[in-house]
Scaffold this active site. Structure first.
Site, short mmCIF file in Angstrom:
data_model
loop_
_atom_site.label_atom_id
_atom_site.label_comp_id
_atom_site.label_asym_id
_atom_site.label_seq_id
_atom_site.Cartn_x
_atom_site.Cartn_y
_atom_site.Cartn_z
N HIS A 7 -6.98 -5.48 -2.01
CA HIS A 7 -5.91 -4.66 -1.43
C HIS A 7 -5.23 -5.46 -0.32
CE1 HIS A 7 -3.89 -0.85 -0.96
NE2 HIS A 7 -4.06 -0.91 0.34
N SER B 86 0.84 -1.19 0.00
CA SER B 86 0.00 0.00 0.00
C SER B 86 0.89 1.25 0.00
CB SER B 86 -0.95 -0.04 1.20
OG SER B 86 -1.96 0.91 1.08
N ASP C 194 -8.64 -4.74 -6.43
CA ASP C 194 -8.31 -3.74 -5.42
C ASP C 194 -9.15 -2.48 -5.63
OD1 ASP C 194 -7.13 -1.94 -3.66
OD2 ASP C 194 -5.09 -2.62 -4.08
#
Length: 675
Positions: A625, A506, A593
């Site tokens: 994600h 991330s 995602d």
């Protein structure tokens, strides 16, 4: 990227950080063995699904639920409190995707769980009868809407057959508030969200009393909900925090986490009628923000607070809890203790004990009898004697600011001239903690020193430290703090300057791309996991239900629609400096995602391919994600260790099962096909 609403949402509860990166080509031999390192630990001992995890007591203390694989997929199991673990039976039977979120209804009649599809984070809420066996009864879908994510605001004890939820079915950008009957599935609209509210708070009776929203003009606003009207109650600047925790038993006051007009977040009590606020507590050592609170299930009174510096510090508020902690620390010395779930009479509690070299053990604690019974180890086969201590360190940034970090050094070798992997956390408005970190231990076992800085922009260290990261992505101080951490390890003689890598998920994936693009001389290899490459396209594609938080993104990152921000955001986006990237790069992405779209990874891969730079790419079609499926986690970690062994000189496990080899081939993308 996972800045989330302050409400307790299914999306928030499911946020899962997968450790990832990948490359293929396992024919190469590993480097010369480092004979003083511990034995190479099988990757499955770190990353396979735990045999048992996530236990929760039923409210009446008669049953224990926990997560355990069923036919290779994590499901929910239940046993009687006095039965052995082997007597447990599955009560869910999801055959495709792990159930990572579940909880008991307030009366224990149902187990509720959240599930999305392939990582898209459109979570639905399901109910199942814990007295049935998985497969014999169909779980009931309580929120049967496509493209909608459910949020759970309250599970009231006073109305145990109902929960208060939010649904964005009417408007994808905001959640309306409903009362949901768990038996019939009937939903009753309580509040239609027409005022851009980001979160709702109920009192202990389950009545919606407060609303929270955020704007650049008015900052963080807490509003009183009464007779269908919203009245301003408490506010702080957009750079500050003022978030409700839960109502006081008197129903007139609410516990508040706030740093209005102070640096460190503290606990206050706010009177909803008089609008007067009084301090309850701040960090006794004046070092960090307020960490959290523990409340009695029986009386709803505050029984403990805690703060997290290098380690967690707990401050009990009752004689009973003081005695309990003394007993527990005598029985479980040197371990970090936390309370899992507690029965509604406060008699039974689950105690989770872990450390930097202990993934965790769960115990059943009888507070009346002052007895402790071991239930299970999370990873019983992991050889803790071969794991590496995780130590808190401090180093100075280039401007003199002290940066807190954690350093895990490989066991059995002198900490000199080592290959190093920088592992920045996601968020970025989050932080790393002391304790067991499977990713760090896995990489340390392979021979690397692991640096995990809590760079500026991280939470927990005060308002000034957090706000110092505003607009400082990539070319700014947030990335400088990572660079300066590497330099610190070089100056200490710990790091081999020619063998420094970086990886993260991330925001950590973004920091990886930024490190390779903006400090190309520093890193020999990098692996970006669901990391954005273009901040402008990232901000323009956030999930619609994050719209109420756009002011926070504008403050901390920037506004891509603002001409004054556009040049800076472009300069901070690694995509536009791809020509500077020289080191080999791995990129990994979940196709579903919703936070960092696949396009973020596609565009950096295509740019590097066209430049003739070394880049590999993996996409999991059934992930979002972060990765949740066991085979995908093992695929990523197998590829990660092989990649860093090739470029930094650490060890790797060459053995691959046929299933793992097949999955590596299936997830590997021919970069020539990337658009």
């Amino acid at each position: 990227m996972h800045p989330l609403p302050r409400t307790v949402s299914l999306m928030f509860m499911a946020s899962f950080i997968g450790l990832t990166p990948t490359s293929v080509g396992f024919a190469a031999e590993s480097p010369s063995p480092q004979t003083s390192l511990p034995p190479l630990i099988d990757r499955e001992l770190f990353f396979s699904d735990p045999e048992i995890s996530g236990a929760q007591l039923s409210p009446d203390g008669q049953f224990l639920a926990f997560q355990k694989p069923l036919k290779g997929v994590i499901n929910v199991w239940v046993k009687g409190i006095n039965e052995p673990m082997s007597a447990a039976r599955p009560v869910t039977a999801d055959a495709t995707r792990p159930i990572m979120i579940y909880f008991w209804s307030a009366d224990g009649r149902y187990i509720l769980y959240g599930q999305d599809k392939g990582g898209n984070e459109n979570f639905r809420l399901y109910a199942v009868d814990p007295k049935t066996v998985g497969g014999q009864t169909q779980a009931r879908d309580l929120t049967p809407f496509e493209g909608v994510t459910a949020q759970v605001y309250a599970v009231p004890k006073r109305t145990p057959n109902e929960v208060i939820i939010g649904l964005n079915d009417r408007n994808p950008q905001v959640h309306d508030v409903y009362r949901l009957n768990l038996t019939t599935g009937e939903r009753t609209l309580l509040i239609q969200n027409d005022q851009n509210i980001a979160g709702w708070v109920t009192d202990l009776e389950g009545k919606v009393r407060l609303a929270a929203r955020q704007t650049l003009e008015n900052g963080n606003e807490l509003l009183k909900v009464e007779n269908g009207k919203l009245t301003p109650l408490y506010s702080c600047k957009v750079e500050e925090t003022c978030a409700p925790i839960r109502f006081h038993p008197d129903g007139q006051r609410v516990y508040l986490r706030t740093n209005r007009n102070v640096n460190f977040t503290r606990l206050e009590l706010l009177n909803v009628d008089t609008q007067q606020s009084q301090p309850v507590e701040s960090d006794p050592e004046n070092q960090v923000d307020f960490g959290g609170a523990l409340f009695s299930q029986a009386t709803d009174e505050l029984v403990a607070t805690y703060y997290v510096g290098d380690r967690r510090r707990v401050y009990p508020k009752t004689d009973q809890l003081t005695a309990d902690l003394k007993f527990l620390r005598q029985q479980l010395p040197k371990l970090e203790l936390s309370i899992g779930s507690v029965t509604r009479d406060d008699r039974l509690a689950l105690i989770n004990a872990q450390s930097d070299v202990n993934p965790g053990t769960t115990y059943l604690f009888d507070r009346q009898a002052q007895s402790l019974k071991k239930l299970y180890d999370v990873r019983p086969e992991l050889p803790s004697q071969h794991l590496a201590p995780r130590q808190p360190i401090r180093y100075q940034g280039r401007d003199g600011q002290e940066i807190p970090a954690y350093l895990t050094l490989p066991k059995g070798v002198e900490p000199k001239n080592l290959p190093v992997i920088v592992f920045p956390h996601g968020g970025p408005w989050a932080r790393d903690y002391w304790g067991y970190d499977g990713a760090a231990q896995f990489l340390a076992n392979r021979g690397y020193a692991i640096l995990q800085p809590n760079f500026r922009g991280s939470t927990g260290y005060g308002k000034a430290f957090l706000n110092a990261g505003n607009e400082q992505w990539g070319t700014g101080i947030m990335q400088h703090d990572l660079t300066d951490g590497v330099q610190y390890l070089i100056d200490q003689g710990i790091a081999d300057p020619k063998r420094v890598g970086i990886t993260g998920t991330s925001y950590g994936g973004y920091a990886t791309l930024a490190g390779l693009a903006f400090t190309p001389e520093l890193y020999a290899a990098g692996a970006s996991v669901v990391g954005p490459s273009n901040i402008m396209t990232l901000l323009n594609s956030i999930p619609p239900y994050w719209a109420p938080m756009k002011s926070m993104f504008a403050l901390r990152v920037g506004d891509p629609k603002d001409p004054a921000d556009q040049d800076r955001l472009k300069a901070q986006s690694p995509l536009f400096s791809a020509q500077n990237i020289q080191a080999p790069l791995l990129v990994i992405q979940g196709a579903n995602d919703p936070r960092v779209k696949q396009a973020e990874s596609d565009q950096i891969v295509a740019a590097l391919r066209d430049l003739g730079r070394p880049v590999d790419y993996l996409i999991a079609p059934d992930e979002g994600h972060g990765f949740r499926k066991e085979i995908n986690l093992l695929t990523m970690t197998a590829s990660l260790e092989r990649f860093f062994a090739q470029h930094l000189g650490g060890r790797y496990q060459k053995e691959l099962s046929p299933e793992l080899q097949t999955n590596i081939e299936a997830l590997t993308v021919d970069i020539k096909t990337v658009q």
